[in-house]
Scaffold this motif. Structure first.
Motif, PDB file in Angstrom:
ATOM      1  N   ILE A 116     -10.340  -4.716 -48.801  1.00  0.00           N
ATOM      2  CA  ILE A 116      -8.890  -4.588 -48.994  1.00  0.00           C
ATOM      3  C   ILE A 116      -8.376  -5.766 -49.821  1.00  0.00           C
ATOM      4  O   ILE A 116      -8.589  -6.933 -49.484  1.00  0.00           O
ATOM      5  CB  ILE A 116      -8.128  -4.567 -47.643  1.00  0.00           C
ATOM      6  N   ASP A 117      -7.677  -5.422 -50.905  1.00  0.00           N
ATOM      7  CA  ASP A 117      -7.071  -6.403 -51.804  1.00  0.00           C
ATOM      8  C   ASP A 117      -5.614  -6.581 -51.346  1.00  0.00           C
ATOM      9  O   ASP A 117      -4.764  -5.756 -51.666  1.00  0.00           O
ATOM     10  CB  ASP A 117      -7.164  -5.819 -53.221  1.00  0.00           C
ATOM     11  N   SER A 118      -5.340  -7.644 -50.585  1.00  0.00           N
ATOM     12  CA  SER A 118      -3.979  -7.778 -50.042  1.00  0.00           C
ATOM     13  C   SER A 118      -2.964  -8.076 -51.144  1.00  0.00           C
ATOM     14  O   SER A 118      -1.791  -7.742 -51.023  1.00  0.00           O
ATOM     15  CB  SER A 118      -3.923  -8.856 -48.950  1.00  0.00           C
ATOM     16  N   GLY A 119      -3.422  -8.711 -52.245  1.00  0.00           N
ATOM     17  CA  GLY A 119      -2.507  -8.991 -53.363  1.00  0.00           C
ATOM     18  C   GLY A 119      -1.934  -7.704 -53.940  1.00  0.00           C
ATOM     19  O   GLY A 119      -0.784  -7.661 -54.389  1.00  0.00           O
ATOM     20  N   GLN A 144       7.697 -14.256 -56.394  1.00  0.00           N
ATOM     21  CA  GLN A 144       9.046 -14.314 -55.821  1.00  0.00           C
ATOM     22  C   GLN A 144       9.156 -13.331 -54.645  1.00  0.00           C
ATOM     23  O   GLN A 144       9.727 -13.652 -53.611  1.00  0.00           O
ATOM     24  CB  GLN A 144      10.108 -13.960 -56.890  1.00  0.00           C
ATOM     25  N   VAL A 145       8.590 -12.142 -54.835  1.00  0.00           N
ATOM     26  CA  VAL A 145       8.642 -11.134 -53.770  1.00  0.00           C
ATOM     27  C   VAL A 145       7.780 -11.577 -52.583  1.00  0.00           C
ATOM     28  O   VAL A 145       8.168 -11.443 -51.416  1.00  0.00           O
ATOM     29  CB  VAL A 145       8.191  -9.752 -54.318  1.00  0.00           C
ATOM     30  N   ALA A 146       6.605 -12.172 -52.900  1.00  0.00           N
ATOM     31  CA  ALA A 146       5.676 -12.582 -51.830  1.00  0.00           C
ATOM     32  C   ALA A 146       6.198 -13.788 -51.045  1.00  0.00           C
ATOM     33  O   ALA A 146       5.647 -14.118 -50.002  1.00  0.00           O
ATOM     34  CB  ALA A 146       4.307 -12.904 -52.430  1.00  0.00           C
ATOM     35  N   ALA A 147       7.251 -14.431 -51.547  1.00  0.00           N
ATOM     36  CA  ALA A 147       7.808 -15.584 -50.830  1.00  0.00           C
ATOM     37  C   ALA A 147       8.843 -15.162 -49.782  1.00  0.00           C
ATOM     38  O   ALA A 147       9.315 -15.985 -49.004  1.00  0.00           O
ATOM     39  CB  ALA A 147       8.439 -16.556 -51.833  1.00  0.00           C
ATOM     40  N   MET A 192     -11.328  -8.874 -46.684  1.00  0.00           N
ATOM     41  CA  MET A 192      -9.969  -8.868 -47.247  1.00  0.00           C
ATOM     42  C   MET A 192      -9.765 -10.134 -48.062  1.00  0.00           C
ATOM     43  O   MET A 192     -10.133 -11.218 -47.624  1.00  0.00           O
ATOM     44  CB  MET A 192      -8.921  -8.779 -46.130  1.00  0.00           C
ATOM     45  N   ASP A 193      -9.192  -9.976 -49.250  1.00  0.00           N
ATOM     46  CA  ASP A 193      -8.919 -11.182 -50.031  1.00  0.00           C
ATOM     47  C   ASP A 193      -7.420 -11.367 -50.219  1.00  0.00           C
ATOM     48  O   ASP A 193      -6.637 -10.414 -50.109  1.00  0.00           O
ATOM     49  CB  ASP A 193      -9.690 -11.183 -51.359  1.00  0.00           C
ATOM     50  N   GLY A 194      -7.026 -12.622 -50.408  1.00  0.00           N
ATOM     51  CA  GLY A 194      -5.599 -12.925 -50.566  1.00  0.00           C
ATOM     52  C   GLY A 194      -5.347 -14.411 -50.595  1.00  0.00           C
ATOM     53  O   GLY A 194      -6.124 -15.174 -51.185  1.00  0.00           O
ATOM     54  N   ARG A 195      -4.228 -14.808 -49.980  1.00  0.00           N
ATOM     55  CA  ARG A 195      -3.844 -16.221 -49.970  1.00  0.00           C
ATOM     56  C   ARG A 195      -3.779 -16.791 -48.561  1.00  0.00           C
ATOM     57  O   ARG A 195      -3.932 -17.973 -48.347  1.00  0.00           O
ATOM     58  CB  ARG A 195      -2.443 -16.394 -50.584  1.00  0.00           C
ATOM     59  N   ASP A 196      -3.487 -15.904 -47.594  1.00  0.00           N
ATOM     60  CA  ASP A 196      -3.244 -16.364 -46.222  1.00  0.00           C
ATOM     61  C   ASP A 196      -4.070 -15.576 -45.222  1.00  0.00           C
ATOM     62  O   ASP A 196      -3.691 -15.460 -44.065  1.00  0.00           O
ATOM     63  CB  ASP A 196      -1.753 -16.188 -45.895  1.00  0.00           C
ATOM     64  N   ILE A 197      -5.172 -15.016 -45.681  1.00  0.00           N
ATOM     65  CA  ILE A 197      -5.951 -14.143 -44.788  1.00  0.00           C
ATOM     66  C   ILE A 197      -6.625 -14.985 -43.690  1.00  0.00           C
ATOM     67  O   ILE A 197      -6.571 -14.627 -42.513  1.00  0.00           O
ATOM     68  CB  ILE A 197      -6.994 -13.309 -45.578  1.00  0.00           C
ATOM     69  N   GLY A 198      -7.205 -16.125 -44.079  1.00  0.00           N
ATOM     70  CA  GLY A 198      -7.880 -16.969 -43.089  1.00  0.00           C
ATOM     71  C   GLY A 198      -6.926 -17.806 -42.251  1.00  0.00           C
ATOM     72  O   GLY A 198      -7.285 -18.269 -41.173  1.00  0.00           O
ATOM     73  N   THR A 199      -5.697 -18.011 -42.747  1.00  0.00           N
ATOM     74  CA  THR A 199      -4.744 -18.840 -42.000  1.00  0.00           C
ATOM     75  C   THR A 199      -3.803 -18.010 -41.125  1.00  0.00           C
ATOM     76  O   THR A 199      -3.566 -18.344 -39.976  1.00  0.00           O
ATOM     77  CB  THR A 199      -3.880 -19.687 -42.967  1.00  0.00           C
ATOM     78  N   THR A 200      -3.283 -16.909 -41.667  1.00  0.00           N
ATOM     79  CA  THR A 200      -2.228 -16.161 -40.970  1.00  0.00           C
ATOM     80  C   THR A 200      -2.653 -14.762 -40.524  1.00  0.00           C
ATOM     81  O   THR A 200      -2.375 -14.363 -39.399  1.00  0.00           O
ATOM     82  CB  THR A 200      -0.987 -16.025 -41.895  1.00  0.00           C
ATOM     83  N   VAL A 201      -3.297 -14.024 -41.415  1.00  0.00           N
ATOM     84  CA  VAL A 201      -3.594 -12.614 -41.099  1.00  0.00           C
ATOM     85  C   VAL A 201      -4.723 -12.531 -40.058  1.00  0.00           C
ATOM     86  O   VAL A 201      -4.573 -11.879 -39.024  1.00  0.00           O
ATOM     87  CB  VAL A 201      -3.958 -11.811 -42.374  1.00  0.00           C
ATOM     88  N   PHE A 202      -5.834 -13.229 -40.347  1.00  0.00           N
ATOM     89  CA  PHE A 202      -6.970 -13.218 -39.407  1.00  0.00           C
ATOM     90  C   PHE A 202      -7.415 -14.652 -39.131  1.00  0.00           C
ATOM     91  O   PHE A 202      -8.492 -15.074 -39.596  1.00  0.00           O
ATOM     92  CB  PHE A 202      -8.142 -12.409 -39.986  1.00  0.00           C
ATOM     93  N   PRO A 203      -6.623 -15.399 -38.344  1.00  0.00           N
ATOM     94  CA  PRO A 203      -7.026 -16.793 -38.078  1.00  0.00           C
ATOM     95  C   PRO A 203      -8.351 -16.886 -37.320  1.00  0.00           C
ATOM     96  O   PRO A 203      -9.004 -17.918 -37.356  1.00  0.00           O
ATOM     97  CB  PRO A 203      -5.862 -17.362 -37.251  1.00  0.00           C
ATOM     98  N   ASP A 204      -8.767 -15.770 -36.661  1.00  0.00           N
ATOM     99  CA  ASP A 204     -10.030 -15.799 -35.917  1.00  0.00           C
ATOM    100  C   ASP A 204     -11.179 -15.149 -36.688  1.00  0.00           C
ATOM    101  O   ASP A 204     -12.223 -14.851 -36.095  1.00  0.00           O
ATOM    102  CB  ASP A 204      -9.867 -15.068 -34.567  1.00  0.00           C
TER     103      ASP A 204
END
Ligand code: DC
Length: 232
Positions: free
Chosen positions: A36-39, A107-110, A133-145
């Motif tokens: 899944i491409d979250s971008g 701007q929208v992603a903010a 899944m790739d993105g910007r916050d996948i390891g921090t927010t979406v799937f921290p575990d």
């Protein structure tokens, strides 16, 4: 490949045009996971906003976009082994990759409400694990575990050169200078937004792929996956 007992969640974050999507896709194909491409989801919401005149010279009408979020349905379909993004049923894969969307997407992603809605959708997609899944916050927010986390980077110039080549190969007209400016502008907005800014998760493995070939980075990622799965 079917879901195995050991299916895990793989989070691949990093800067725009760092090559993380190509790596993530190749790994998913190799190990039989869903990619899944979250971008693409942020890009689809941006295209919706542009088509509905909710963005004027880079300024988003946040209240109107938030009110319309329930009307935006994003799905993915796989065609000829490549993933296509659907916005309310329409295949928008080509349009969401072009510069007008790239120029507005940060701007929208903010916008926090946009992020909350998309993060919830992304978490649902990971319910069954067996996902890259790739993105910007996948390891921090979406799937921290997530059991496997990678943070990818390369210099802005290297990334702009890659994105420029990609656009030219697709027949999209652009100059290297405008692509570089877009990469730098998006880095700045992504790193400085208040809602889950682009950050390496403390337990993510770093990869600077500036001087790696695609084959080398794919092999590196597969080795990391094998070492993690063997420890489970
Ligand atoms: O990976 P990309 O360049 O297609 O992402 C497009 C934009 O979406 C990027 O500028 C940042 C944003 N994004 C985000 O904020 N969070 C994600 N998980 C994925 C993308």
């Amino acid at each position: 490949m079917t879901q195995e007992k050991n299916s895990i969640i793989i989070a691949i974050d990093g800067y725009s045009s760092s090559g993380k999507s190509s790596m993530a896709k190749a790994l998913a194909r190799e190990i039989g996971y869903r990619y899944i491409d979250s971008g693409a989801m942020y890009r689809a919401v941006t295209l919706y906003a542009m088509r509905n005149n909710l963005i004027d010279e880079g300024i988003v009408d946040e209240a109107a976009l938030i009110a319309q979020l329930p009307l935006i349905k994003i799905d993915f379909k796989v065609e000829n082994e490549s993933q296509h993004t659907l916005l309310n049923g329409e295949d928008v894969e080509t349009e969401i990759r072009q510069l007008p969307v790239s120029n507005n997407v940060s701007q929208v992603a903010a916008i926090p409400a946009v992020r909350h809605a998309l993060v919830a959708m992304q978490q649902k997609l990971g319910d069954q694990k067996g996902i890259v899944m790739d993105g910007r916050d996948i390891g921090t927010t979406v799937f921290p575990d997530a059991e496997m986390k990678v943070f990818v980077n390369a210099s802005a110039e290297t990334r702009a050169r890659r994105r420029y080549q990609e656009l030219i190969d697709k027949g999209v007209s652009a100059t290297y200078e405008e692509v570089l400016a877009n990469v730098q502008q998006r880095d700045h907005i992504d790193e400085n937004r208040s809602e889950s800014p682009l950050r390496r998760a403390h337990d993510a493995v770093n990869l600077d792929n500036s001087s790696m070939t695609i084959e080398e980075q794919n092999a590196w990622l597969l080795d990391l996956y094998n070492s993690i799965i063997n420890r489970l």
